[in-house]
Design a protein around this motif. Sequence first.
Motif, mmCIF file in Angstrom:
data_model
loop_
_atom_site.group_PDB
_atom_site.id
_atom_site.type_symbol
_atom_site.label_atom_id
_atom_site.label_comp_id
_atom_site.label_asym_id
_atom_site.label_seq_id
_atom_site.Cartn_x
_atom_site.Cartn_y
_atom_site.Cartn_z
ATOM 1 N N ALA A 44 0.812 -1.216 0.000
ATOM 2 C CA ALA A 44 0.000 0.000 0.000
ATOM 3 C C ALA A 44 0.840 1.258 0.000
ATOM 4 O O ALA A 44 0.327 2.346 -0.304
ATOM 5 C CB ALA A 44 -0.933 -0.004 1.216
ATOM 6 N N ASP A 45 2.152 1.149 0.304
ATOM 7 C CA ASP A 45 2.986 2.337 0.457
ATOM 8 C C ASP A 45 3.183 3.098 -0.849
ATOM 9 O O ASP A 45 3.229 4.334 -0.852
ATOM 10 C CB ASP A 45 4.344 1.941 1.040
ATOM 11 N N PHE A 46 3.331 2.394 -1.978
ATOM 12 C CA PHE A 46 3.578 3.052 -3.248
ATOM 13 C C PHE A 46 3.161 2.102 -4.367
ATOM 14 O O PHE A 46 2.895 0.921 -4.147
ATOM 15 C CB PHE A 46 5.050 3.449 -3.394
ATOM 16 N N VAL A 47 3.113 2.646 -5.581
ATOM 17 C CA VAL A 47 2.742 1.846 -6.755
ATOM 18 C C VAL A 47 4.011 1.505 -7.521
ATOM 19 O O VAL A 47 4.646 2.390 -8.101
ATOM 20 C CB VAL A 47 1.759 2.610 -7.660
ATOM 21 N N PRO A 48 4.443 0.245 -7.524
ATOM 22 C CA PRO A 48 5.680 -0.121 -8.233
ATOM 23 C C PRO A 48 5.463 -0.146 -9.740
ATOM 24 O O PRO A 48 4.332 -0.083 -10.238
ATOM 25 C CB PRO A 48 5.987 -1.527 -7.694
ATOM 26 N N GLU A 49 6.571 -0.237 -10.467
ATOM 27 C CA GLU A 49 6.476 -0.275 -11.924
ATOM 28 C C GLU A 49 5.783 -1.540 -12.386
ATOM 29 O O GLU A 49 4.994 -1.522 -13.341
ATOM 30 C CB GLU A 49 7.880 -0.194 -12.528
ATOM 31 N N HIS A 50 6.043 -2.654 -11.711
ATOM 32 C CA HIS A 50 5.407 -3.924 -12.039
ATOM 33 C C HIS A 50 4.820 -4.524 -10.763
ATOM 34 O O HIS A 50 5.510 -4.610 -9.738
ATOM 35 C CB HIS A 50 6.406 -4.906 -12.661
ATOM 36 N N THR A 51 3.563 -4.924 -10.817
ATOM 37 C CA THR A 51 2.930 -5.596 -9.686
ATOM 38 C C THR A 51 3.148 -7.101 -9.814
ATOM 39 O O THR A 51 3.687 -7.590 -10.812
ATOM 40 C CB THR A 51 1.426 -5.276 -9.646
ATOM 41 N N ALA A 52 2.726 -7.839 -8.803
ATOM 42 C CA ALA A 52 2.893 -9.291 -8.794
ATOM 43 C C ALA A 52 1.513 -9.951 -8.824
ATOM 44 O O ALA A 52 0.477 -9.291 -8.702
ATOM 45 C CB ALA A 52 3.666 -9.731 -7.560
#
Length: 590
Positions: free
Chosen positions: A301-309
Amino acid sequence: MQSSTPQVHDEDDPLWTPIRKRRATYAGAAVVVLLLLVILPPYISISRYQRRVAAAISGELGRPVHFSSIQMHLLPLPGLTIKYLVVSELPEFGSEPVMVSDTVEARLRISSLWRRRIEVSRISMEAPSINLVRRTDTGRWNLQGIVTQASQITSAPTAQTAAGDAPRFPYIEATDARFNIKNGDTKMPFSVKEAQFSLWLPEPDEWHLRFSGKPVRTDTDVSDVGLLKVEATLGKGTSLQAAPIELQASWKPTPLGEAGKLTFGHDMGWRGEASAEASLKGTLALAKLTGDLHLLSLRRADFVPEHTAEINAHCEANTNGLLGSLHEIKCAVPTDEETSIFSAMEFLRRTVPSGHDLPDASAKPGVLLLRGDVPDVMHWQTVNLQASLKNAKANYALAWLRLFSKRIPRDAGLGGTLDLTAWKEDNGSSSDRWGGTLVCACTLPPPPAAKSDTTAGSETAPTSVTNQKANRWNLVLTYGALGAHGDTPAGAIAVNAYRPSPTDVGTEPVVAKSYGDAAVSGQLSRNGYTLIYSTRATAEQAAALLPPLGDGMPTPDTGTALEVQRPWGGPQTWTAATPAKPEPRSRRRR
């Protein structure tokens, strides 16, 4: 102009002909009957039959039944309206009623009235509250007795057109229902609200149930939890335990944060989308359970990464009783994008045998296998679980680390493989119930010095072979009884990383000897981590792969080992330390 001549009626043509008189009579009679149907029912008292009706319903349910009033209506179809219906509970299941409904409508079959036999075609309940109770000593549910009672009554199919000797089973439906769950005297926090369900008899020996509702948890502020749908068929057997059952259930996609609140009671800090499907086939005594879980667009929830899992898991198990316990659980979770959930399912069914020993997973690299038992589904802490992962790509671990930090370089990569062995059992001391070993035989990116020193002919420039050897590392994480050694406290994960000897490459990583002076040791806990780097170059290489590990690193180089401590969410503190070299350790066999 032509003048209009008024028409003259024949005096022999009367205004009220016989046909007109009959039509007026029929219309008047219809109006009178309609008025009687509207006006008379409230004045027709059937309260004298209230006890008789209550006794009839009680006999069919096997539970005492009470209601405040009963009233007949003829429009739009003949029927009865029951106010505040209460179905009492047997003492062995507690004192709260099985069901309470403010209004129950019972629609009568018109054809049965001409045969002087009352037959109910449909029963509709508004906003009933239903308690599902399970006895802790026998594992029996309160509804099992009601089903047993109903199975002893011979009924014709609901949709049967012509009346027969047996009365036709009514179509039972409910709207805006609420289901509460109790385990003995303890009311569970789980319930289902805004439920719609219907029950009917498509065949003489087969019930069909259709159900949908929103699962909730009363001890949290969970909302937006998706929709739970169930479609089930229950047959009649020689006994209730032998009754065949087929069930299909699905949990529609719901935000992962809310799904975490529903499952664990609090927000786990993950975001994404969760959904699940399950099927049950067999008898109420013994059935085969199959389920699939999908966690998509998974991130912290802290940040939106470039690629999710994403996680796609397929599980199979045997159930004893009405979901009383689960045995021979087998789950397959692909860890590689190239491995589909369907190939993992096929591998699970063909390769994984029954029993307690885990198979060699090397036949399907990158598939996480789980096996275990749940003696009591109402107490998941009793689960016994074993996990095995062989030859997974090391980059799989790096992809997960990117969900926790956006500072990991986009081009950073790990070579090598991951192996995991873990277990959980419900015996022994609490500190001995969990254990596991994660081994990464990794090839790290070259250290900063090796990247910058590219001068041809330089005596300090490493050759490619030497560089490959220098970048081979074994990372070993151990937890619980498997990792109990030295001064590692209970509940902490012991960390050991080192470069293996060239002669030990390809051998068991846990017992390989250290190559050179490069080594990392330490521990991870729920409060933070402590790491000891044997040299500054080792710390720099770790920071090149995971930049947060280099925060606050002291300068200049003191030439001594470095110890770093960091509470989660806080700054790192560096001090000089005495390097600790890895010790050989044997793996606990399961």
